[in-house]
Design an enzyme around this catalytic site. Structure first.
Site, PDB file in Angstrom:
ATOM      1  N   ASP A 113       0.820  -1.218   0.000  1.00  0.00           N
ATOM      2  CA  ASP A 113       0.000   0.000   0.000  1.00  0.00           C
ATOM      3  C   ASP A 113       0.851   1.263   0.000  1.00  0.00           C
ATOM      4  OD1 ASP A 113      -2.281  -1.483  -0.050  1.00  0.00           O
ATOM      5  OD2 ASP A 113      -2.840  -1.152   2.040  1.00  0.00           O
ATOM      6  N   ARG A 199       6.197  11.331  25.539  1.00  0.00           N
ATOM      7  CA  ARG A 199       5.666  12.681  25.689  1.00  0.00           C
ATOM      8  C   ARG A 199       4.318  12.785  25.008  1.00  0.00           C
ATOM      9  NH1 ARG A 199      10.826  16.613  24.231  1.00  0.00           N
ATOM     10  NH2 ARG A 199      12.256  15.829  25.842  1.00  0.00           N
TER      11      ARG A 199
END
Length: 331
Positions: A113, A199
């Site tokens: 893909d 984070r």
């Protein structure tokens, strides 16, 4: 004479998503993953022009796959034997593609893909049709195997099949209220995400000047119908009909808020604004990356360009392909 049917307004079969409040006071919109279509118009594929015989065909392949290169060369050899003009290039060979793509009727993509996604962006702005040959793992975009292509190649050259048109989105970035020079088009999705593992990033999401939510999360995905079976699906987003033109917005791992998707109608504009003193990255179809700083706004809307795919099977084959990839159906 038959009396006319009473008019029935088109209403969604499920309640319209309503804003709610999370435990943290942050608004979010709840939307159950559903299979949706745009409206009551017939599917695009039933209204497409018949494919014409091919005069010039390109073949691209993933440069790191020897199998893809070998299949591409065999396709070139077989097409050349029919006196149809054919060219071959690596999916990363921008110069070769730019030289030939404008005059091509079809580009055959050998790989997975990712190879097809790259080709869809590479042919812009030319209305070139794509045919994906699956040598990858998932193959949501790839239509056939190499063996099937070799068997059907005479039909392809004669113009058999139908054209399936997929919507794309485009992105633009505003910094200090001014547009930057970087604009991207995506067939799958645009993702605004964190810059490092461990984070989060704080941002707000608006659509057409209406606040959808304020998040501290790993990121947010703005996906097309094609992208609904990609990253968006992996975080619980809905699957749309491939020719739908809605936009899916899905937060990724939001803190103290549900990760529900919302499906926006065609023509919607989505804006993601990075909070002050934050940093983030914009990724379009997995590439390229653009660094974002606090205050930057990423604007995503429907692109004027579309991706055209040659399909040799019936429209319902999409559901079979998805069912098999997701183990809903057995082979």
């Amino acid at each position: 004479m038959t009396s006319p049917r009473p008019r029935r307004d088109h209403q969604p079969s499920t309640p319209v998503p309503q804003p709610s409040a999370s435990h943290s006071g942050v608004p979010f919109v709840v939307c159950r993953p559903l299979l949706l279509t745009s409206d009551l118009r017939p599917p695009f594929s039933r209204r497409r022009a018949i494919v014409h015989p091919m005069n010039k065909i390109g073949v691209t392949y993933h440069p790191k796959s020897e199998a893809a290169r070998s299949v591409a060369e065999e396709i070139r050899r077989r097409i050349a034997a029919t006196n149809v003009d054919v060219w071959v290039a690596s999916a990363w060979d921008d110069e070769m593609r730019e030289e030939h793509v404008a005059e091509s009727d079809l580009v055959i993509c050998c790989g997975g893909d990712g190879t097809v996604l790259r080709a869809a962006r590479a042919v812009i702005p030319h209305p070139v049709t794509l045919l994906g040959v699956n040598l990858g793992r998932l193959g949501f975009l790839t239509e056939i195997t190499p063996a099937e292509l070799f068997e059907r190649l005479p039909d392809v050259l004669a113009g058999a099949g139908r054209v399936e048109t997929r919507a794309m989105v485009q992105t633009e970035t505003l910094r200090a209220g001014e547009e930057t020079a970087q604009h991207f088009h995506a067939l799958n999705d645009a993702v605004v995400g964190r810059t490092a593992i461990g984070r989060t990033v704080q941002f707000t999401v608006r659509t057409d000047d209406t606040m959808l939510g304020s998040y501290r999360a790993d990121g947010v995905i703005i996906a097309t119908a094609t992208g609904s079976t990609a990253y968006s699906l992996s975080v619980g987003g809905p699957i749309l009909h491939p020719e739908s033109r809605e936009i899916i917005v899905t937060p990724v791992a939001p803190h103290l808020a549900p990760a529900n998707s919302i499906v926006l109608p065609e023509g919607s504009r989505v804006e993601v604004q990075i909070a002050p003193r934050q940093s983030a990255i914009l990724s379009v179809d997995g590439e390229p990356d653009q660094d974002l700083a606090g205050g930057d706004v990423v604007r995503v809307r429907m692109s004027q360009h579309t991706a055209r795919f040659l399909r040799l099977g019936p429209p319902g084959e999409f559901y079979v392909r998805v069912g098999r990839r997701l183990n809903w159906l057995t082979e």
